[in-house]
Scaffold this motif. Structure first.
Motif, PDB file in Angstrom:
ATOM      1  N   LYS A 105       0.738  -1.267  -0.006  1.00  0.00           N
ATOM      2  CA  LYS A 105       0.058   0.238   0.048  1.00  0.00           C
ATOM      3  C   LYS A 105       1.022   1.310  -0.109  1.00  0.00           C
ATOM      4  O   LYS A 105       0.230   2.299   0.400  1.00  0.00           O
ATOM      5  CB  LYS A 105      -0.816   0.024   1.117  1.00  0.00           C
ATOM      6  N   ALA A 106       2.138   1.191  -0.500  1.00  0.00           N
ATOM      7  CA  ALA A 106       2.885   2.136  -0.579  1.00  0.00           C
ATOM      8  C   ALA A 106       2.369   3.423  -1.603  1.00  0.00           C
ATOM      9  O   ALA A 106       1.785   3.091  -2.552  1.00  0.00           O
ATOM     10  CB  ALA A 106       4.323   1.982  -0.929  1.00  0.00           C
ATOM     11  N   GLU A 107       2.496   4.645  -0.997  1.00  0.00           N
ATOM     12  CA  GLU A 107       1.894   5.683  -2.189  1.00  0.00           C
ATOM     13  C   GLU A 107       2.793   5.901  -3.297  1.00  0.00           C
ATOM     14  O   GLU A 107       4.326   6.365  -3.245  1.00  0.00           O
ATOM     15  CB  GLU A 107       1.868   6.888  -1.344  1.00  0.00           C
ATOM     16  N   ILE A 108       2.528   5.577  -4.717  1.00  0.00           N
ATOM     17  CA  ILE A 108       3.332   5.672  -5.672  1.00  0.00           C
ATOM     18  C   ILE A 108       2.667   6.492  -6.978  1.00  0.00           C
ATOM     19  O   ILE A 108       1.390   5.984  -7.018  1.00  0.00           O
ATOM     20  CB  ILE A 108       3.729   4.141  -6.281  1.00  0.00           C
ATOM     21  N   GLU A 109       3.323   7.388  -7.432  1.00  0.00           N
ATOM     22  CA  GLU A 109       2.477   7.939  -8.328  1.00  0.00           C
ATOM     23  C   GLU A 109       3.245   7.486  -9.688  1.00  0.00           C
ATOM     24  O   GLU A 109       2.574   7.414 -10.970  1.00  0.00           O
ATOM     25  CB  GLU A 109       2.766   9.731  -8.270  1.00  0.00           C
ATOM     26  N   LEU A 110       4.444   7.180  -9.865  1.00  0.00           N
ATOM     27  CA  LEU A 110       5.090   6.585 -10.969  1.00  0.00           C
ATOM     28  C   LEU A 110       5.747   5.530 -10.695  1.00  0.00           C
ATOM     29  O   LEU A 110       6.585   5.407  -9.788  1.00  0.00           O
ATOM     30  CB  LEU A 110       6.010   7.873 -11.690  1.00  0.00           C
ATOM     31  N   ALA A 111       5.798   4.564 -11.818  1.00  0.00           N
ATOM     32  CA  ALA A 111       6.593   3.529 -11.661  1.00  0.00           C
ATOM     33  C   ALA A 111       7.539   3.210 -12.822  1.00  0.00           C
ATOM     34  O   ALA A 111       7.129   3.189 -14.034  1.00  0.00           O
ATOM     35  CB  ALA A 111       6.140   2.262 -11.463  1.00  0.00           C
ATOM     36  N   ALA A 112       8.987   3.070 -12.731  1.00  0.00           N
ATOM     37  CA  ALA A 112       9.545   3.097 -13.953  1.00  0.00           C
ATOM     38  C   ALA A 112      10.121   1.404 -13.948  1.00  0.00           C
ATOM     39  O   ALA A 112      10.415   0.826 -13.104  1.00  0.00           O
ATOM     40  CB  ALA A 112      11.219   3.528 -13.936  1.00  0.00           C
ATOM     41  N   ILE A 113       9.482   0.810 -15.088  1.00  0.00           N
ATOM     42  CA  ILE A 113       9.647  -0.746 -15.175  1.00  0.00           C
ATOM     43  C   ILE A 113      10.922  -0.910 -15.784  1.00  0.00           C
ATOM     44  O   ILE A 113      10.884  -0.741 -17.214  1.00  0.00           O
ATOM     45  CB  ILE A 113       8.532  -1.149 -15.810  1.00  0.00           C
ATOM     46  N   VAL A 114      11.850  -1.501 -15.471  1.00  0.00           N
ATOM     47  CA  VAL A 114      12.876  -1.892 -16.044  1.00  0.00           C
ATOM     48  C   VAL A 114      13.576  -3.328 -15.850  1.00  0.00           C
ATOM     49  O   VAL A 114      14.445  -3.835 -15.533  1.00  0.00           O
ATOM     50  CB  VAL A 114      14.321  -1.069 -15.309  1.00  0.00           C
ATOM     51  N   THR A 115      12.303  -4.092 -16.006  1.00  0.00           N
ATOM     52  CA  THR A 115      12.539  -5.650 -15.994  1.00  0.00           C
ATOM     53  C   THR A 115      12.731  -6.431 -17.298  1.00  0.00           C
ATOM     54  O   THR A 115      12.886  -5.831 -18.256  1.00  0.00           O
ATOM     55  CB  THR A 115      11.054  -6.374 -15.332  1.00  0.00           C
ATOM     56  N   ARG A 116      12.847  -7.815 -17.028  1.00  0.00           N
ATOM     57  CA  ARG A 116      13.083  -8.516 -18.332  1.00  0.00           C
ATOM     58  C   ARG A 116      11.850  -8.200 -19.265  1.00  0.00           C
ATOM     59  O   ARG A 116      10.765  -7.926 -18.952  1.00  0.00           O
ATOM     60  CB  ARG A 116      12.920 -10.019 -18.013  1.00  0.00           C
ATOM     61  N   SER A 117      12.282  -8.235 -20.692  1.00  0.00           N
ATOM     62  CA  SER A 117      11.292  -7.470 -21.707  1.00  0.00           C
ATOM     63  C   SER A 117       9.917  -8.516 -21.694  1.00  0.00           C
ATOM     64  O   SER A 117       9.064  -7.861 -21.737  1.00  0.00           O
ATOM     65  CB  SER A 117      11.825  -7.546 -23.076  1.00  0.00           C
ATOM     66  N   ASP A 118      10.102  -9.542 -21.409  1.00  0.00           N
ATOM     67  CA  ASP A 118       8.806 -10.248 -21.553  1.00  0.00           C
ATOM     68  C   ASP A 118       7.692 -10.073 -20.322  1.00  0.00           C
ATOM     69  O   ASP A 118       6.432 -10.512 -20.483  1.00  0.00           O
ATOM     70  CB  ASP A 118       8.966 -11.780 -21.717  1.00  0.00           C
ATOM     71  N   THR A 119       8.323  -9.578 -19.256  1.00  0.00           N
ATOM     72  CA  THR A 119       7.517  -9.139 -18.220  1.00  0.00           C
ATOM     73  C   THR A 119       6.764  -7.674 -18.141  1.00  0.00           C
ATOM     74  O   THR A 119       6.017  -7.199 -17.464  1.00  0.00           O
ATOM     75  CB  THR A 119       8.022  -9.356 -16.912  1.00  0.00           C
ATOM     76  N   HIS A 120       7.420  -6.865 -19.116  1.00  0.00           N
ATOM     77  CA  HIS A 120       6.866  -5.502 -19.267  1.00  0.00           C
ATOM     78  C   HIS A 120       5.547  -5.297 -19.206  1.00  0.00           C
ATOM     79  O   HIS A 120       4.677  -4.624 -18.396  1.00  0.00           O
ATOM     80  CB  HIS A 120       7.498  -4.840 -20.368  1.00  0.00           C
ATOM     81  N   CYS A 121       4.832  -6.072 -20.050  1.00  0.00           N
ATOM     82  CA  CYS A 121       3.197  -5.802 -20.501  1.00  0.00           C
ATOM     83  C   CYS A 121       2.570  -6.331 -18.937  1.00  0.00           C
ATOM     84  O   CYS A 121       1.734  -5.310 -18.555  1.00  0.00           O
ATOM     85  CB  CYS A 121       2.731  -6.779 -21.590  1.00  0.00           C
ATOM     86  N   GLN A 122       2.794  -7.227 -18.491  1.00  0.00           N
ATOM     87  CA  GLN A 122       1.962  -7.559 -17.244  1.00  0.00           C
ATOM     88  C   GLN A 122       2.271  -6.699 -16.051  1.00  0.00           C
ATOM     89  O   GLN A 122       1.425  -6.260 -15.362  1.00  0.00           O
ATOM     90  CB  GLN A 122       2.285  -9.154 -17.041  1.00  0.00           C
ATOM     91  N   VAL A 123       3.450  -6.388 -15.965  1.00  0.00           N
ATOM     92  CA  VAL A 123       3.944  -5.570 -14.773  1.00  0.00           C
ATOM     93  C   VAL A 123       3.123  -4.031 -15.099  1.00  0.00           C
ATOM     94  O   VAL A 123       2.627  -3.500 -14.032  1.00  0.00           O
ATOM     95  CB  VAL A 123       5.286  -5.454 -14.448  1.00  0.00           C
ATOM     96  N   ALA A 124       3.318  -3.598 -16.200  1.00  0.00           N
ATOM     97  CA  ALA A 124       2.822  -2.417 -16.541  1.00  0.00           C
ATOM     98  C   ALA A 124       1.152  -2.525 -16.307  1.00  0.00           C
ATOM     99  O   ALA A 124       0.615  -1.591 -15.727  1.00  0.00           O
ATOM    100  CB  ALA A 124       3.153  -1.696 -17.779  1.00  0.00           C
ATOM    101  N   CYS A 125       0.538  -3.482 -16.841  1.00  0.00           N
ATOM    102  CA  CYS A 125      -0.754  -3.478 -16.571  1.00  0.00           C
ATOM    103  C   CYS A 125      -1.272  -3.495 -15.271  1.00  0.00           C
ATOM    104  O   CYS A 125      -2.260  -2.932 -14.725  1.00  0.00           O
ATOM    105  CB  CYS A 125      -1.598  -4.528 -17.505  1.00  0.00           C
ATOM    106  N   ASP A 126      -0.578  -4.208 -14.390  1.00  0.00           N
ATOM    107  CA  ASP A 126      -1.035  -4.648 -12.904  1.00  0.00           C
ATOM    108  C   ASP A 126      -0.870  -3.240 -12.237  1.00  0.00           C
ATOM    109  O   ASP A 126      -1.707  -2.818 -11.466  1.00  0.00           O
ATOM    110  CB  ASP A 126      -0.098  -5.480 -12.159  1.00  0.00           C
TER     111      ASP A 126
END
Length: 348
Positions: free
Chosen positions: A73-94
């Motif tokens: 429940k951390a207060e986050i306004e922006l997340a920079a996604i720098v994970t493995r390429s095949d995970t970008h979509c799921q992580v970003a959608c979540d």
């Protein structure tokens, strides 16, 4: 306005870095920390060692993954996604579904199917996606684009973009199942600038991919031909070579622009004249592939002032469609020319 009122009204952009490998640290943490508008409040990484390093170097909580971050429940306004390429979509959608703006490193989507999923998630969330296309901030590219827009070499008819390296890697970037392959890894640096510089819809695409040095099944050598509606021919190449060609070669009816990554040379000449050509040189100053601090400065301007972001979601979407077409052309051994949907606007 008194300074104390300014400081009281200032609210930093609470930011998380999801994936704290070399790029997460040296590119994204650097770019974020270079701008006072941001505050890094969390880091995620699968590696306990990298989590400990982030806690010690940044002084923020560290989580195993983005789900653990969301559960906190951390207060986050922006997340920079720098994970493995095949995970970008799921992580970003979540993260979008949780009400967080996302910046997605290259490739922002490994194919058009993922790009469509990301756009739907973004529209449903009301938040923003910032695609990472650092070449749009490259001093080399920006100067070349300026010269083209000023008609310094007349009507442009061919644009060549070339990067040569000769080195072997043995990580996930060599595996297609992980979203690897150099077309995905370098497309934002090599193909995307041609789409922007040509300023015209793509009509035909040809492509040839090779796997020559690396292990795995991902391409590490590629060549793409792009034909544009305005008649421009684009040539994009990543080469496993010990010696290279110019990084940019732009041919026009009144001259040529050539760059080696360190110096841009403008050669102007009337082809009907016998006079010697005029030459001007412009040094490339700053980070050749764009300064991350400048990119995050513009992210802050978009979030706080609503300023347009230089790398639009439409640009990124069209780039993904073209990379898909390059792969399709390679497998079909023929040009791909059905670009009706490619050249249309994103549906909202």
């Amino acid at each position: 306005m008194p300074n104390h009122l300014v400081s009281e009204a200032f609210t930093p952009i609470k930011t998380a870095i999801v994936g704290y490998g070399q790029s997460g640290e040296l590119s994204h943490a650097y770019g974020i920390q270079a701008n006072t508008e941001f505050e890094i409040v969390a880091v995620c990484d699968l590696s306990p060692q990298r989590r400990q390093f982030a806690q010690e170097s940044i002084g923020c909580p560290a989580y195993a993954d983005h789900r653990e971050l969301l559960d906190s429940k951390a207060e986050i306004e922006l997340a920079a996604i720098v994970t493995r390429s095949d995970t970008h979509c799921q992580v970003a959608c979540d993260l979008l579904d949780a009400g967080v703006n996302v910046l997605i490193t290259k490739p922002w989507a490994v194919n058009t199917k993922e790009a469509d999923l990301l756009i739907r998630a973004q529209l449903g969330s009301g938040k923003l996606i910032f695609p990472w296309i650092p070449m749009y901030w490259s001093p080399e590219y920006c100067k070349i684009k300026q010269l083209v827009e000023e008609n310094a070499i007349g009507r442009v008819f061919t644009i060549r973009r070339y990067i040569a390296q000769f080195s072997k890697r043995e990580d996930w970037q060599t595996e297609l199942k992980f979203g690897g392959g150099y077309l995905n890894n370098w497309g934002a640096h090599i193909v995307q600038p041609l789409l922007d510089l040509a300023g015209s819809p793509v009509t035909r695409v040809g492509g040839h991919l090779q796997q020559v040095i690396n292990g795995g099944d991902g391409d590490d050598n590629f060549l793409a031909l792009l034909e544009f509606e305005n008649g421009i021919l684009g040539i994009a190449e990543y080469a496993q070579a010990t010696e290279g060609l110019p990084s940019f070669l732009v041919q026009g009816t009144q001259g040529t622009i050539v760059s080696d990554g360190e110096t841009i040379t403008l050669v102007q000449k009337d082809p009907a004249s016998t006079e010697a050509p005029q030459r001007n040189e412009f040094p490339v100053e700053g980070k050749r592939f764009g300064d991350e601090a400048d990119i995050y400065r513009d992210v802050a301007a978009t979030l706080r002032q609503g300023s347009p972001f230089r790398a639009s979601l439409e640009d990124a979407y069209q780039g993904t469609r073209v990379l898909d077409a390059i792969r399709e052309a390679h497998h079909k051994k023929s040009f791909v020319s059905d670009f009706l949907s490619l050249n249309s606007k994103l549906e909202t």
